[in-house]
Design a protein around this motif. Sequence first.
Motif, short mmCIF file in Angstrom:
data_model
loop_
_atom_site.label_atom_id
_atom_site.label_comp_id
_atom_site.label_asym_id
_atom_site.label_seq_id
_atom_site.Cartn_x
_atom_site.Cartn_y
_atom_site.Cartn_z
N ARG A 444 -3.42 33.87 38.56
CA ARG A 444 -2.30 33.82 37.63
C ARG A 444 -0.96 33.98 38.33
NH1 ARG A 444 -1.96 34.45 31.53
NH2 ARG A 444 -3.92 33.50 30.96
N SER A 445 -0.91 34.83 39.33
CA SER A 445 0.39 35.06 39.97
C SER A 445 0.54 34.11 41.14
CB SER A 445 0.47 36.50 40.45
OG SER A 445 -0.62 36.76 41.31
N LYS A 446 1.76 33.71 41.39
CA LYS A 446 2.02 32.81 42.51
C LYS A 446 2.28 33.60 43.78
CE LYS A 446 3.46 28.71 40.29
NZ LYS A 446 4.36 27.59 40.27
N PRO A 447 2.06 32.95 44.93
CA PRO A 447 2.39 33.62 46.18
C PRO A 447 3.84 34.12 46.17
CG PRO A 447 1.24 31.59 46.64
CD PRO A 447 1.48 31.63 45.16
N ALA A 448 4.06 35.26 46.77
CA ALA A 448 5.40 35.85 46.79
C ALA A 448 6.35 34.97 47.58
CB ALA A 448 5.33 37.24 47.40
N GLY A 449 7.64 35.20 47.39
CA GLY A 449 8.63 34.50 48.19
C GLY A 449 9.03 33.17 47.61
N ARG A 450 8.38 32.76 46.52
CA ARG A 450 8.79 31.51 45.90
C ARG A 450 10.02 31.73 45.04
NH1 ARG A 450 3.90 28.71 45.88
NH2 ARG A 450 3.32 28.88 48.04
N GLN A 451 10.96 30.81 45.17
CA GLN A 451 12.12 30.90 44.30
C GLN A 451 11.85 30.08 43.05
OE1 GLN A 451 15.94 30.44 45.98
NE2 GLN A 451 15.21 30.74 48.06
N PRO A 452 12.40 30.54 41.94
CA PRO A 452 12.20 29.75 40.72
C PRO A 452 12.83 28.36 40.87
CG PRO A 452 13.74 31.56 40.35
CD PRO A 452 13.17 31.75 41.71
N LEU A 574 3.89 17.66 37.68
CA LEU A 574 4.82 16.95 38.54
C LEU A 574 5.84 17.91 39.13
CD1 LEU A 574 5.36 13.77 36.35
CD2 LEU A 574 4.38 13.81 38.65
N ARG A 575 6.37 18.79 38.32
CA ARG A 575 7.36 19.74 38.81
C ARG A 575 6.76 20.62 39.90
NH1 ARG A 575 10.21 23.75 34.68
NH2 ARG A 575 8.04 24.35 34.39
N GLY A 576 5.48 20.88 39.77
CA GLY A 576 4.81 21.73 40.75
C GLY A 576 4.79 21.14 42.16
N ARG A 577 5.19 19.88 42.30
CA ARG A 577 5.26 19.27 43.64
C ARG A 577 6.40 19.86 44.46
NH1 ARG A 577 1.26 18.93 44.39
NH2 ARG A 577 0.51 19.23 42.30
N VAL A 578 7.41 20.42 43.78
CA VAL A 578 8.49 21.07 44.52
C VAL A 578 8.38 22.58 44.34
CG1 VAL A 578 10.03 19.08 44.44
CG2 VAL A 578 10.13 20.79 42.62
N GLY A 579 9.24 23.31 45.04
CA GLY A 579 9.17 24.76 44.94
C GLY A 579 7.99 25.32 45.69
N ARG A 580 7.50 24.58 46.67
CA ARG A 580 6.33 25.03 47.41
C ARG A 580 6.71 25.73 48.70
NH1 ARG A 580 1.03 21.86 47.07
NH2 ARG A 580 0.66 22.50 44.94
N GLY A 581 7.91 25.45 49.16
CA GLY A 581 8.36 26.13 50.37
C GLY A 581 9.27 27.27 49.98
N SER A 582 10.10 27.72 50.93
CA SER A 582 10.95 28.85 50.61
C SER A 582 12.32 28.39 50.11
CB SER A 582 11.12 29.73 51.84
OG SER A 582 11.48 28.92 52.93
N GLY A 583 12.63 27.09 50.25
CA GLY A 583 13.94 26.58 49.83
C GLY A 583 14.10 26.57 48.32
N GLN A 584 15.36 26.57 47.89
CA GLN A 584 15.66 26.49 46.46
C GLN A 584 15.37 25.06 45.99
OE1 GLN A 584 17.04 28.57 43.87
NE2 GLN A 584 16.47 26.70 42.76
N SER A 585 14.59 24.94 44.92
CA SER A 585 14.23 23.62 44.43
C SER A 585 14.84 23.32 43.07
CB SER A 585 12.72 23.49 44.34
OG SER A 585 12.16 23.49 45.62
#
Length: 695
Positions: A444-452, A574-585
């Motif tokens: 349920r929880s996403k890996p830490a460090g992800r920006q919304p 589809l949105r889940g394709r971004v926000g996978r790295g540490s950069g702001q998406s």
Amino acid sequence: MRPAILNPLFASLKTLKGVGDKIAKPFGRLFGREEPRIIDLLFHLPYSAIDRRSMPKLSEVVPDTIVTLEVTVDRHVPGRGRAPYKIRTHQGMQTLDLVYFHISPERAEKMFPAGATRYVSGLVSMYDSHFQMTHPDRVGSEKDLPEILTVEPVYPLTEGLATGTMRRTAANALAKLPDLPEWCDPSFLAQKKFAPFSTALRRMHAPEEVVDVAPESPFRARLAYDELLSHQLALALLRTRIRRDKGRKSIGDGRLRAKIEAALTFSLTGAQKAAIQEIIRDLSSEHRMLRLLQGDVGSGKTVVALMAAAHVIEAGRQAAIMAPTEILARQHYDRIAPLAKAAGIRISILTGRERGRDREALLEQLAAGEIHLLVGTHALFQEGVEFKDLALAVVDEQHRFGVHQRLALAQKGEAVDLLVMTATPIPRTLVLTYFGDMDVSELRSKPAGRQPIDTRTISLGRIEEVVEAIGRGIQSGARVYWICPLIEESELVDLAAAEERYAFLKERFGKKVGLVHGRMRPTEKDAAMEKFARGETQILVSTTVVEVGVDVPEATIMVIEHAERFGLAQLHQLRGRVGRGSGQSTCLLLYKTPLGEAAKRRLSTMRETEDGFRIAEEDLALRGEGEVLGTRQSGLPGFKIANHEQHGALLEAARKDAALILMRDPALATERGRTLRILLHLFEREDAVRLIEAG
Ligand code: ADP
Ligand code: MG
């Protein structure tokens, strides 16, 4: 063996009159198979119907309705310049112009000789206080009348496939449909007012009333029920079989897992650790594992699967990970291989692309146990692929596989443990009915460090501003997905085709733009994806083929064109394709005005939340309200006919029915059992049949 009565249905579409290679192609595309078959067409149901039976007087016609009219041809008015070709006709004191944009005078003269009586069917409109019909759908003389005055089914189409071709071919296919023996309980049929299967299918392709093909049609419901029942039967058979065979213990010592963990650039989340523990408990026990790993896109399922594989490899056995597409299989392989190698795990990949000597060598190593972990596509369960001792099969389902494929992989070893991974957070209420009785682990929880992800909705009218912003983005190195909806119905001409958008962006950004779509060959697709992953291209224009699992952590901008046409689940994926790295998406949802109520709610839900489970629940609540692109997307994943909003209630009935059937007749050996085998074959659950026959 398939019951002989079904053979005509599984023949190639090309056995039908008028279907050659050329027409078979678009049909194949529509059905997603190279060799389209009659059954594929029969299960391709119309989404509505047009009633052409009304033949009013022209003086009584209500403009903007579809009618059939008897008219007398007066004269032809060939269009000058860009003006259309007109044929003036009359009925009594009224005149009707037939308008054609592309027609040769010869053809027009032949169809409409002056003085002749003609029957034309189509949409009548008012133009300059004149009745006109642009491109009549049907034209004929008196002898054609019975064929014109019908209730005509309307089908989802694809490029290169005209309405008329579809209709005629479907009618020809229908002629091949035999009357099948009844497999449903008579009292159940009476209670639901269900017609026999073949009658129901005939009424879909040759409706007697428009309501016959409506979403809530009892004929459609009958077919949906059959599909659900076949699915539930197959699930129940699989479950009985898996639960019956005792599992085999795989006892690992943690040494490989420790090495993998040490090689990770991050630490595992609590949810990942918990899921790994649950899986390892199953693997180490006598109980045979049948577990679903649910987790949103980006929740980190891959590493969980790898740890599970490591555990059985520690025990000296083998594991396989199967993905639904070539791209995904390669991606899994590329991500996993460095970690596996760091731990000393020997890993290989097998897809349809591995051929010849390399493939043979690989198969030999696999059979000798020299390969510990095999990643691949459905090529994994083909004949000739033999493991030395397969202990664990992981199926990254992404809702593309059916139960029978899981089964085929599980048969590659003795009492293989099964882990099915899905990226669609399915509401708890549905898990049981859809997946059957499986154990569930959730991330349920996403890996830490992800920006919304910053999600915005923008009207398509402001596309120039979007292009400007993207220009600034790629200047500073950003990578952008640009999704165009797929054209499913050729009528929807206003849909921006991916190719057009590609050309448009290319004019602005030149070589930095790439394109990937469903009609490319797998190797071309991979090449386009790889270029984007390497950063050689920075904007990837795509149809929804990237929807599933592709991982380019550097991508930070997602543009979805005509977002109002997508369902919530798909937008979320589809949105889940971004926000996978540490950069702001950023996710930009471009919509066309005016927005319907349901579309408005979908888009605002997207702005409000990234919680996949919440979105899944909202999606369920919104289904059936308003148009979502394509008919298939609103269906249950993996189903051709059944969909959740109309047939959800039948799912539970089918589940109970299946359980009852197998309790009374576990080998499907009674007379009803034999008809149920026909049902299983009809919906291509023959692996389930094989399971019974294997005893
Ligand atoms: P999915 O559940 O969609 O299959 P993946 O397994 O592909 O997700 O993981 C998405 C990304 O998150 C990958 O780049 C992966 O390396 C990374 N990742 C996985 N687990 C963690 C974690 N615990 N901390 C940080 N990043 C992680
Ligand atoms: Mg994944």
